[in-house]
Design a protein around this motif. Structure first.
Motif, mmCIF file in Angstrom:
data_model
loop_
_atom_site.group_PDB
_atom_site.id
_atom_site.type_symbol
_atom_site.label_atom_id
_atom_site.label_comp_id
_atom_site.label_asym_id
_atom_site.label_seq_id
_atom_site.Cartn_x
_atom_site.Cartn_y
_atom_site.Cartn_z
ATOM 1 N N ASP A 45 10.092 14.049 -1.314
ATOM 2 C CA ASP A 45 10.417 12.904 -2.173
ATOM 3 C C ASP A 45 9.248 11.938 -2.283
ATOM 4 O O ASP A 45 9.010 11.354 -3.331
ATOM 5 C CB ASP A 45 11.603 12.131 -1.588
ATOM 6 C CG ASP A 45 12.841 12.999 -1.532
ATOM 7 O OD1 ASP A 45 12.817 14.065 -2.156
ATOM 8 O OD2 ASP A 45 13.805 12.598 -0.863
ATOM 9 N N LYS A 46 8.544 11.767 -1.166
ATOM 10 C CA LYS A 46 7.471 10.769 -1.150
ATOM 11 C C LYS A 46 6.197 11.300 -1.795
ATOM 12 O O LYS A 46 5.347 10.532 -2.229
ATOM 13 C CB LYS A 46 7.172 10.349 0.284
ATOM 14 C CG LYS A 46 8.410 9.819 1.002
ATOM 15 C CD LYS A 46 8.073 9.211 2.346
ATOM 16 C CE LYS A 46 9.294 8.976 3.196
ATOM 17 N NZ LYS A 46 10.234 8.003 2.644
ATOM 18 N N LYS A 76 -1.237 9.056 6.712
ATOM 19 C CA LYS A 76 -1.602 9.390 5.328
ATOM 20 C C LYS A 76 -2.797 8.600 4.805
ATOM 21 O O LYS A 76 -3.512 9.076 3.945
ATOM 22 C CB LYS A 76 -0.402 9.208 4.413
ATOM 23 C CG LYS A 76 -0.095 7.762 4.084
ATOM 24 C CD LYS A 76 1.013 7.659 3.063
ATOM 25 C CE LYS A 76 1.166 6.211 2.650
ATOM 26 N NZ LYS A 76 2.426 5.938 1.957
ATOM 27 N N THR A 102 4.882 10.039 -5.281
ATOM 28 C CA THR A 102 4.173 8.769 -5.434
ATOM 29 C C THR A 102 2.886 8.739 -4.610
ATOM 30 O O THR A 102 1.916 8.115 -4.997
ATOM 31 C CB THR A 102 5.058 7.588 -5.003
ATOM 32 O OG1 THR A 102 5.721 7.934 -3.790
ATOM 33 C CG2 THR A 102 6.087 7.257 -6.051
ATOM 34 N N ASP A 103 2.898 9.438 -3.446
ATOM 35 C CA ASP A 103 1.727 9.360 -2.575
ATOM 36 C C ASP A 103 0.606 10.300 -3.001
ATOM 37 O O ASP A 103 -0.546 10.125 -2.606
ATOM 38 C CB ASP A 103 2.126 9.670 -1.132
ATOM 39 C CG ASP A 103 2.902 8.528 -0.511
ATOM 40 O OD1 ASP A 103 2.847 7.432 -1.076
ATOM 41 O OD2 ASP A 103 3.552 8.737 0.516
ATOM 42 N N GLU A 152 3.554 8.414 7.508
ATOM 43 C CA GLU A 152 3.121 7.109 7.030
ATOM 44 C C GLU A 152 1.902 6.612 7.804
ATOM 45 O O GLU A 152 1.028 5.953 7.269
ATOM 46 C CB GLU A 152 4.245 6.082 7.167
ATOM 47 C CG GLU A 152 5.427 6.335 6.262
ATOM 48 C CD GLU A 152 5.072 6.187 4.801
ATOM 49 O OE1 GLU A 152 4.080 5.522 4.495
ATOM 50 O OE2 GLU A 152 5.784 6.774 3.963
#
Lengths: 448, 357
Positions: free
Chosen positions: A121-122, A98, A125-126, A95
């Motif tokens: 999982d992230k 990024k 969206t990222d 986080e």
């Protein structure tokens, strides 16, 4: 008491300032820079293995900046963040990094299966690709479901498959494995458990007896495990360890008198820090190689010339050419080549993670291209596509002779006939669980 | 000058019993809640939510749970992360077997499962006390670690032993952005904090505190030890279970048993010791201390490079541990009763300020 209050107030202020710092720093000026985040671990139980990898990774980036002025004329910037191999810290680092640089992080190497699971999982969206070269989720080879994951060059299912092929060959054919006993000594985490599915699948086919021996983190306590091995006397022991666990396993093998030449490690259990603690006891131990064996090629000369000789080396000079250092170099090369490939489509400017994803998905690195990069003999072909995010998986077996790793002649390729259906099934299950809509690769190709 | 209750008279029992008796406190708390609910969601970044606020809130809830047991009832638990794990895996299995169930129902059910197991592991507390009980609760930690790593049913036969969850849905609302997760967690934590606060000042909380202060005396005045201790274990495990389910579903997304390791248990214990035993506010302060301070340090230490000192990531990481440890010792020496106590003392001082005498 007022003094204490003042102290508390001061620390609270410092805290808020520290917390607001990342908010401010996102407002960067548009510089011609490509940012590479580096998740590393130089502390904790896995530091002996994490450090050379990180040094190799960073040295390669430094070398490109010094030799070529970056990638395609875009200067490379990077920042390290210490994860300590812990998933929660890894997520925090992700986080934190990024959004850095003018276009955000280009690509992440998680260097931990646990962190890979959390970040996968992230990624949806990222929209930042995650390279897990030789680790991570085996099912993420399926690019239709896992758009952002790139297990370039091999997975644990492939690795387990190659080891079975190798011991099968030693016995004179895989059908001779019937009735044999194979023990898997594994790190009790997603990393160590990944190969089990494949080994069980192969056990059904060939009829060998598989025993599973978990070792809890960090792996310094293995007496009970090796007592079982002494009692059962398996024909082969596969070692799926990381960090101190590998050295400990070898010492325990010496203690119970299990022949080291019957022991086979995955490519993460086959580097210098793993065998050195066991001293002479490690002689004869085998492990898979991944991409680069130990040694130095042209790229190492460049690193030495442009980085180490200028006193800019990240780690000690003696480490250049070690197994894990080389793996760090290869990992960095994969990231940079992904960016380079993406530049052919999007132009030589700082790229976003989404643009780099296209580059990684269209990699075509053959021996000629690798030789031009200085990686002749230190990397295998990678050619990826929308469907296949692995891009080929080959490995050799190398053996520790007491001083150095000796690479065997035989080259193994994972048997896709067995692995493909497993990947498909697992990816479909993931997509259903996570409610991820699979891409249609044929359609995407047609629309171009 | 600003913080005194002169002129605030209480004329009804209702006013006398309110949680925040002083007007300034009320304003402050309502202001804080309004800020957290109305301003933060628009102002915070992804990093702020995912790395700081969400872990902080969830861990605070778990710390409140542990505080109810250790701080209020005086029963030590060294394995509280195990109850979080039970909550997380229970929620996972509920979602797998009953897809489409409202997530609030899932949370409550997960909490109930955890509470049941909590009662089970609370049984030894009827016979043993103090450190011995602590060791007995350690069994919960190891047992739960073992079960979730070995019994495949709990992980829905996942090949890697890890489980992963789908985005949470309820009332047609999919909670998938960090901001939505934050708001949801914030509301849950607020509701549970209010419940905890009311529990501890009511009948049951008083019986817990009586048990804590002197169990024989408590028994003599008519408090049933079994009931008091087991309810404390149940409620505490319920909180941990809810926190665990949120940790798994809303923070991690996918996890393995190692996510709820003994380290987590010990961290929870540190939180309530540093924050303040027997204090709801202390649970929040302790959680902030343990969760946020290492992050602040790891961000701040590399800044030393700007001053010409050479601090690489390994060095920063080592320094982080050292400073963090030193601060724990510092706070324990300065205020053994926790930072919450420091805050209470500060409030007393503030009432008299600027004319102490």
């Amino acid at each position: 008491m007022l003094k204490h209050l003042a102290l508390t107030a001061a620390s609270v202020t410092a805290l808020t300032m520290a917390l607001s710092a990342p908010l401010v720093s996102t407002a960067h000026a548009q510089a011609k820079e490509q940012f590479f985040p580096v998740l590393s671990y130089r502390t904790g139980a896995y530091a002996p293995n994490g450090t050379p990898f990180a040094n190799g990774y960073v040295d390669y980036l430094k070398m490109l900046n010094a030799r070529d002025g970056g990638v395609g004329g875009v200067k490379i910037t990077y920042e390290e963040c210490e994860t300590g191999y812990a998933t929660d810290r890894g997520v925090e680092c992700y986080e934190r990094l990024k959004g850095k640089g003018p276009t955000g992080a280009a690509v992440f190497h998680t260097l931990s299966t646990g962190i890979t699971f959390a970040l996968t999982d992230k990624s949806f969206t990222d929209k930042i690709p995650i390279i897990t070269a030789g680790y991570g989720r085996a099912d993420s080879v399926d690019g239709q479901v896992f758009k952002w994951n790139f297990p370039l060059g091999g997975t644990y299912w492939g690795a387990a498959d190659m080891l079975i092929q190798h011991v099968g060959k030693k016995e004179g054919g895989v059908d001779k494995l019937k009735g044999k006993k194979i023990a898997l000594v594994y790190h009790d985490s997603p990393y160590g458990k990944e190969p089990i599915a494949l080994l069980q699948e192969r056990a059904k086919m060939h009829g060998y007896e598989l025993s599973l021996l978990p070792v809890t983190h960090p792996g310094v306590e293995q007496k009970a495990t090796w007592l079982q091995i002494r009692q059962n006397r398996p024909d082969y022991v596969f070692l799926w360890g990381w960090g101190v666990m590998n050295g400990t396993a070898l010492k325990e093998a010496v203690a119970v008198g299990y022949p080291r030449d019957k022991m086979y490690g995955v490519w993460w259990a086959g580097a210098e820090p793993d065998v050195r603690p066991a001293g002479d006891g490690a002689k004869g131990y085998n492990a898979l190689t991944f991409m680069a064996p130990a040694g130095q090629g042209k790229v190492h000369q460049d690193v030495l010339k442009h980085v180490h000789d200028k006193g800019q080396g990240t780690g000690p000079k003696a480490e250049v050419g070690e197994v894990l250092y080389n793996r760090g170099l290869v990992a960095a090369m994969m990231s940079v080549e992904g960016v380079k490939r993406a530049q052919t489509k999007h132009g030589k400017k700082p790229l976003t993670g989404e643009q780099v994803q296209w580059g990684l998905e269209n990699l075509a690195l053959d021996q000629k291209a690798l030789a031009a990069l200085g990686f002749a003999g230190y990397a295998d072909n990678i050619s990826t596509s929308c469907v296949d995010h692995e891009g080929g998986s080959v490995a050799k077996i190398h053996t520790w002779d007491g001083n150095k790793w000796v690479v065997g002649a035989e080259q193994y390729t994972a048997d896709q006939q067995i692995i493909k259906p497993m990947i498909k099934a697992s990816a479909v299950k993931y997509a259903a669980e996570k409610k991820v809509a699979a891409r249609d690769c044929a359609k995407e190709l047609a629309s171009k | 000058m600003f913080y005194r209750e002169n002129g605030q008279f209480k004329s009804t029992y209702r006013e006398d019993q309110q949680i925040l008796g002083i007007r300034q406190d009320r304003w402050f708390i309502f202001g804080l809640i309004a800020f957290a609910l109305l301003v933060v969601p628009y102002w915070g970044s992804d990093y702020m939510f995912r790395a700081i606020l969400i872990p902080f809130l969830i861990v605070s809830l778990a710390a409140i749970g542990l505080n109810l047991l250790v701080g209020y009832c005086g029963q030590i638990s060294l394995g509280h992360a195990a109850f979080m794990a039970i909550g997380a895996y229970a929620a996972y299995n509920i979602v797998v077997h009953f897809p489409g169930l409202n997530f609030i129902v899932v949370l409550v059910l997960a909490g109930l499962v955890s509470a049941l197991v909590g009662i089970l592991f609370g049984l030894p507390s009827l016979q043993i006390k103090g450190l011995y009980l602590g060791v007995a609760t350690l069994a919960a930690q190891f047992f739960v670690d073992w079960v979730f790593a070995r019994v495949k049913w709990f992980t829905n036969y996942s090949s890697s032993g890890g489980v992963s969850t789908a985005p949470v849905e309820m009332f047609g609302w999919t909670i998938d952005t960090p901001m939505e997760k934050y708001v949801f967690i914030l509301v849950v934590v607020m509701v549970f904090t209010l419940m905890a606060k009311n529990l501890v000042r009511g009948h049951i909380g008083r019986s817990w505190m009586a048990m804590r202060d002197m169990d024989v005396a408590a028994e003599v005045i008519g408090i049933r030890p079994m009931y008091a201790k087991l309810t404390a274990f149940a409620v505490s495990a319920f909180y941990a279970g809810v926190a665990g389910a949120m940790w798994g579903f809303l923070h991690l997304g996918s996890w393995e048993p190692a996510a709820f390791s003994i380290n987590f248990s010990l961290n929870l214990l540190f939180m309530i010791i540093i924050g303040g035993m027997g204090s709801i506010l202390g649970s929040f302060i302790g959680a902030a201390f343990i969760v946020l301070l290492p992050l602040a340090l790891s961000q701040a230490l590399p800044l030393l490079n700007n001053l010409g000192l050479k601090v690489d990531t390994a060095m920063a990481s080592h320094l982080e541990f050292m400073i963090f440890g030193a601060l724990i010792v510092f706070f324990l020496i300065v205020e053994p009763l926790g930072i919450a106590r420091l805050w209470a003392v500060a409030k007393e001082k503030l009432r008299l300020w600027p004319f102490p005498h």
